[in-house]
Design a protein around this motif. Structure first.
Motif, PDB file in Angstrom:
ATOM      1  N   ALA A 250       0.811  -1.213   0.000  1.00 49.04           N
ATOM      2  CA  ALA A 250       0.000   0.000   0.000  1.00 49.04           C
ATOM      3  C   ALA A 250       0.848   1.268   0.000  1.00 49.04           C
ATOM      4  O   ALA A 250       0.337   2.358  -0.272  1.00 49.04           O
ATOM      5  N   PHE A 251       2.130   1.135   0.286  1.00 49.30           N
ATOM      6  CA  PHE A 251       3.021   2.298   0.329  1.00 49.30           C
ATOM      7  C   PHE A 251       3.506   2.697  -1.064  1.00 49.30           C
ATOM      8  O   PHE A 251       4.038   3.789  -1.242  1.00 49.30           O
ATOM      9  N   PHE A 252       3.319   1.832  -2.043  1.00 49.24           N
ATOM     10  CA  PHE A 252       3.877   2.065  -3.372  1.00 49.24           C
ATOM     11  C   PHE A 252       2.776   2.258  -4.400  1.00 49.24           C
ATOM     12  O   PHE A 252       1.724   1.615  -4.338  1.00 49.24           O
ATOM     13  N   LEU A 253       3.021   3.132  -5.359  1.00 49.00           N
ATOM     14  CA  LEU A 253       2.086   3.390  -6.446  1.00 49.00           C
ATOM     15  C   LEU A 253       2.462   2.636  -7.707  1.00 49.00           C
ATOM     16  O   LEU A 253       1.700   2.610  -8.666  1.00 49.00           O
ATOM     17  N   SER A 254       3.631   2.032  -7.727  1.00 43.67           N
ATOM     18  CA  SER A 254       4.058   1.164  -8.822  1.00 43.67           C
ATOM     19  C   SER A 254       4.212  -0.254  -8.285  1.00 43.67           C
ATOM     20  O   SER A 254       4.650  -0.449  -7.146  1.00 43.67           O
ATOM     21  N   VAL A 255       3.874  -1.238  -9.102  1.00 48.46           N
ATOM     22  CA  VAL A 255       4.016  -2.630  -8.668  1.00 48.46           C
ATOM     23  C   VAL A 255       5.484  -2.976  -8.440  1.00 48.46           C
ATOM     24  O   VAL A 255       5.801  -3.912  -7.699  1.00 48.46           O
TER      25      VAL A 255
ATOM     26  N   ALA B 295      -3.189  21.084  -2.899  1.00 50.61           N
ATOM     27  CA  ALA B 295      -3.001  19.942  -1.993  1.00 50.61           C
ATOM     28  C   ALA B 295      -3.996  20.064  -0.854  1.00 50.61           C
ATOM     29  O   ALA B 295      -3.628  20.167   0.312  1.00 50.61           O
ATOM     30  N   ALA B 296      -5.274  20.071  -1.222  1.00 51.95           N
ATOM     31  CA  ALA B 296      -6.323  20.202  -0.203  1.00 51.95           C
ATOM     32  C   ALA B 296      -6.382  18.916   0.614  1.00 51.95           C
ATOM     33  O   ALA B 296      -6.698  17.856   0.090  1.00 51.95           O
TER      34      ALA B 296
ATOM     35  N   ARG C 276      -2.660  12.921  -3.477  1.00 50.78           N
ATOM     36  CA  ARG C 276      -1.814  14.041  -3.051  1.00 50.78           C
ATOM     37  C   ARG C 276      -1.931  14.257  -1.549  1.00 50.78           C
ATOM     38  O   ARG C 276      -0.983  14.695  -0.890  1.00 50.78           O
ATOM     39  N   CYS C 277      -3.095  13.954  -0.998  1.00 50.89           N
ATOM     40  CA  CYS C 277      -3.281  14.046   0.453  1.00 50.89           C
ATOM     41  C   CYS C 277      -2.638  12.857   1.154  1.00 50.89           C
ATOM     42  O   CYS C 277      -2.004  13.012   2.201  1.00 50.89           O
ATOM     43  N   GLN C 278      -2.771  11.673   0.573  1.00 50.47           N
ATOM     44  CA  GLN C 278      -2.220  10.474   1.197  1.00 50.47           C
ATOM     45  C   GLN C 278      -0.702  10.499   1.232  1.00 50.47           C
ATOM     46  O   GLN C 278      -0.078  10.080   2.213  1.00 50.47           O
ATOM     47  N   PHE C 279      -0.082  11.019   0.158  1.00 51.76           N
ATOM     48  CA  PHE C 279       1.372  11.076   0.056  1.00 51.76           C
ATOM     49  C   PHE C 279       1.813  12.538   0.012  1.00 51.76           C
ATOM     50  O   PHE C 279       2.460  12.983  -0.942  1.00 51.76           O
ATOM     51  N   ILE C 280       1.505  13.246   1.055  1.00 48.76           N
ATOM     52  CA  ILE C 280       1.699  14.690   1.032  1.00 48.76           C
ATOM     53  C   ILE C 280       3.181  15.081   1.060  1.00 48.76           C
ATOM     54  O   ILE C 280       3.571  16.092   0.474  1.00 48.76           O
ATOM     55  N   ALA C 281       4.018  14.291   1.706  1.00 47.78           N
ATOM     56  CA  ALA C 281       5.450  14.610   1.719  1.00 47.78           C
ATOM     57  C   ALA C 281       6.044  14.432   0.322  1.00 47.78           C
ATOM     58  O   ALA C 281       6.837  15.267  -0.133  1.00 47.78           O
ATOM     59  N   ARG C 282       5.678  13.358  -0.344  1.00 47.10           N
ATOM     60  CA  ARG C 282       6.137  13.162  -1.725  1.00 47.10           C
ATOM     61  C   ARG C 282       5.649  14.311  -2.621  1.00 47.10           C
ATOM     62  O   ARG C 282       6.400  14.857  -3.429  1.00 47.10           O
TER      63      ARG C 282
ATOM     64  N   VAL D 278       4.484  10.588 -10.017  1.00 46.29           N
ATOM     65  CA  VAL D 278       4.257  11.829 -10.762  1.00 46.29           C
ATOM     66  C   VAL D 278       2.966  11.739 -11.572  1.00 46.29           C
ATOM     67  O   VAL D 278       2.140  12.665 -11.563  1.00 46.29           O
ATOM     68  N   GLU D 279       2.766  10.631 -12.251  1.00 50.39           N
ATOM     69  CA  GLU D 279       1.582  10.476 -13.098  1.00 50.39           C
ATOM     70  C   GLU D 279       0.298  10.474 -12.276  1.00 50.39           C
ATOM     71  O   GLU D 279      -0.687  11.128 -12.635  1.00 50.39           O
ATOM     72  N   GLN D 280       0.303   9.762 -11.155  1.00 50.99           N
ATOM     73  CA  GLN D 280      -0.935   9.625 -10.395  1.00 50.99           C
ATOM     74  C   GLN D 280      -1.222  10.837  -9.519  1.00 50.99           C
ATOM     75  O   GLN D 280      -2.384  11.226  -9.339  1.00 50.99           O
ATOM     76  N   LEU D 281      -0.198  11.461  -8.955  1.00 54.31           N
ATOM     77  CA  LEU D 281      -0.428  12.648  -8.142  1.00 54.31           C
ATOM     78  C   LEU D 281      -0.849  13.832  -8.988  1.00 54.31           C
ATOM     79  O   LEU D 281      -1.521  14.755  -8.502  1.00 54.31           O
ATOM     80  N   GLN D 282      -0.464  13.826 -10.251  1.00 56.20           N
ATOM     81  CA  GLN D 282      -0.856  14.910 -11.146  1.00 56.20           C
ATOM     82  C   GLN D 282      -2.375  14.960 -11.316  1.00 56.20           C
ATOM     83  O   GLN D 282      -2.958  16.030 -11.470  1.00 56.20           O
ATOM     84  N   ASN D 283      -3.017  13.804 -11.215  1.00 58.13           N
ATOM     85  CA  ASN D 283      -4.430  13.720 -11.559  1.00 58.13           C
ATOM     86  C   ASN D 283      -5.347  13.352 -10.391  1.00 58.13           C
ATOM     87  O   ASN D 283      -6.564  13.465 -10.523  1.00 58.13           O
ATOM     88  N   GLN D 284      -4.802  12.890  -9.245  1.00 56.55           N
ATOM     89  CA  GLN D 284      -5.645  12.384  -8.167  1.00 56.55           C
ATOM     90  C   GLN D 284      -5.386  13.155  -6.876  1.00 56.55           C
ATOM     91  O   GLN D 284      -4.341  13.009  -6.240  1.00 56.55           O
TER      92      GLN D 284
END
Length: 466
Positions: A71-76, A122-123, A100-106, A90-96
């Motif tokens: 669950a910590f990774f966005l890539s398999v 980053a609401a 962006r809230c779940q991985f706010i430090a990244r 980068v791809e997923q935070l750009q659109n979701q």
């Protein structure tokens, strides 16, 4: 314009457009540059590796993340491929927005590096409320001294204390403890506990709880001294640490008692907070809490050290100057508080009365600190406190425990030895190695007195004629 000049200008324009197309799209730069780096450069950046828990190694970084939870990774492939995780992030935070809230430090770091649009919002109301509740203004590394009655605490324990703005050392009511520990079922036997603990059979995760609860557990219930190493993290570093803690909510790690333990996990957090630290590289085999404290101090992170003595030390300091008759009074008052009204006690000076009553109260609390308080014990405690409060507040001696040597100032836990000798009329040569921890022949400063704990010790001896 001649045809030759026309084609020359056209070629120059095409070259300029092509060259610009090779530049990164963002204007924000890495480490103050005016241009952002490629994904390859970002994937090798120490801060990205730290955010993914690719621990430091002597020759760079570990080949995979210490995080075992998918669950910590966005890539398999994120656990073994930092670049693949970067690209997916980068791809997923750009659109979701939820990610962006779940991985706010990244998200914040990638925005700073120009890998994400700086206008992206980053609401995250949950994170904002969480930070507002904690109101973090300072951080300390806390070391609870060795506790030989518990296999998981024989080497001591470390955790972080997060203090609110305007924290004062004499009041810990508003501080929080950031703790990393193994989740151990209540019915595990000692043998199973040892096996799973050494082989990574328990999940480990971070938790946040009031700091006073940890003080109650360590200094009162288990009679362990507590050392608070106040860290010199600035506001930006504290913000990075807290944002990353938010990312680690409900994330599991495999817990290993010898290396990937409470102390090692805290070093990873500090590497996120202050980019460029190489703390984890110093512990490739095992991470003993006192050794990690020493590494943090040697890295220049510690400003001040505060000592909180255990209840046992406070009681010892109070009764140490008393003679045999006075100590008998302490025992008597702890059993029968009403004895403070008898003429023999009333003839004593108010200073002595207060000292004996306080000694009886602390003895009573010490004797029953691990049990649920019964009505009888509660009644005796109240009677002693009432008798103390009837005396002048400045009466009695001030018994402050002598501050012992700080744990990190003691000897190193590993030991290598070379010996030459003669036994049974034959010479021998001997090589020994001890990875941990302390024996009765070592200097006692910084370690529990009259205690010995040795693990992973081996000796090789060559005897003449054999």
């Amino acid at each position: 314009m001649t045809t030759r000049r026309y084609w020359g200008l056209l070629l120059l324009l095409v070259f300029a457009v092509s060259a610009r197309a090779q530049l990164p799209l963002s204007k924000a730069g890495l480490e103050g540059s005016t241009q952002s780096p490629s994904l390859d450069a970002l994937a090798d950046h120490p801060q990205w590796r730290a955010l993914l828990h690719y621990g430091r190694a002597k020759a760079g970084y570990e080949r995979k993340s210490y995080v075992d939870d998918p669950a910590f990774f966005l890539s398999v492939n994120g656990r073994r491929d930092a670049r693949a995780e970067l690209q997916a992030t980068v791809e997923q935070l750009q659109n979701q927005a939820t990610l962006r809230c779940q991985f706010i430090a990244r998200f914040r770091w990638l925005q700073q590096q120009g890998a994400l649009d700086s206008e992206l919002p980053a609401a995250c109301d949950g994170y904002r409320q969480w930070r507002g509740t904690i109101n973090a203004g300072a951080v300390a590394l806390v070391f609870a001294a060795s506790y030989l009655n518990s296999p998981s605490s024989m080497y001591g324990h470390t955790f972080l204390r997060v203090d609110p703005q305007g924290y004062r050392a004499e009041s810990a009511l508003l501080s929080y403890a950031v703790n990393y520990a193994a989740v151990v079922p209540d019915n595990d036997s000692s043998l199973l506990f040892a096996w799973r603990g050494m082989s990574g059979g328990y999940p480990g995760h971070f938790s946040l709880q009031p700091y006073v609860d940890k003080l109650q557990e360590y200094s009162r219930l288990e009679n362990r001294d507590v050392w608070e190493y106040e860290l010199n993290l600035n506001a930006a570093e504290i913000d990075r640490l807290m944002a990353h803690l938010w990312e680690l909510q409900s994330i599991n790690f495999d817990y290993y008692f010898m290396d990937e333990n409470c102390s090692f996990r805290l070093l990873e957090l500090l590497e996120v907070a202050r980019p460029g630290l190489t703390l984890t590289a110093e512990f490739p085999v095992h991470a003993i809490p006192v050794d990690t404290v020493r590494a943090v101090r040697e890295a220049g992170l510690v400003d001040e050290v505060v000592y909180r003595p255990s209840r046992q030390r406070e009681l010892d300091a109070l009764v140490a100057p008393l003679d045999a008759a006075q100590r008998q009074w302490v025992l008597t008052l702890a059993r029968e508080p009403a004895q403070n009204l008898v003429p023999a006690f009333q003839r004593k000076s108010v200073d002595e009365q207060r000292t004996l009553l306080l000694g009886a109260y602390r003895l009573l609390r010490y004797q029953h600190n691990r049990q649920q308080r019964s009505p009888d014990v509660a009644g005796r405690s109240f009677a002693l406190l009432r008798a103390i409060n009837h005396l002048p507040p400045d009466a009695g001696q001030s018994a402050t425990p002598v501050r012992p040597t700080e744990p990190d100032a003691g000897h190193a836990t590993a030991l290598a030895g070379l010996a030459l000798g003669r036994f049974d009329e034959r010479d021998y040569r001997e090589v020994s190695l001890r990875l941990t921890y302390h024996d009765l022949l070592d200097p006692v400063a910084g370690y529990p007195r009259n205690a010995s704990l040795n693990m992973l010790q081996a000796t090789l001896r060559q005897v003449d004629g054999e």
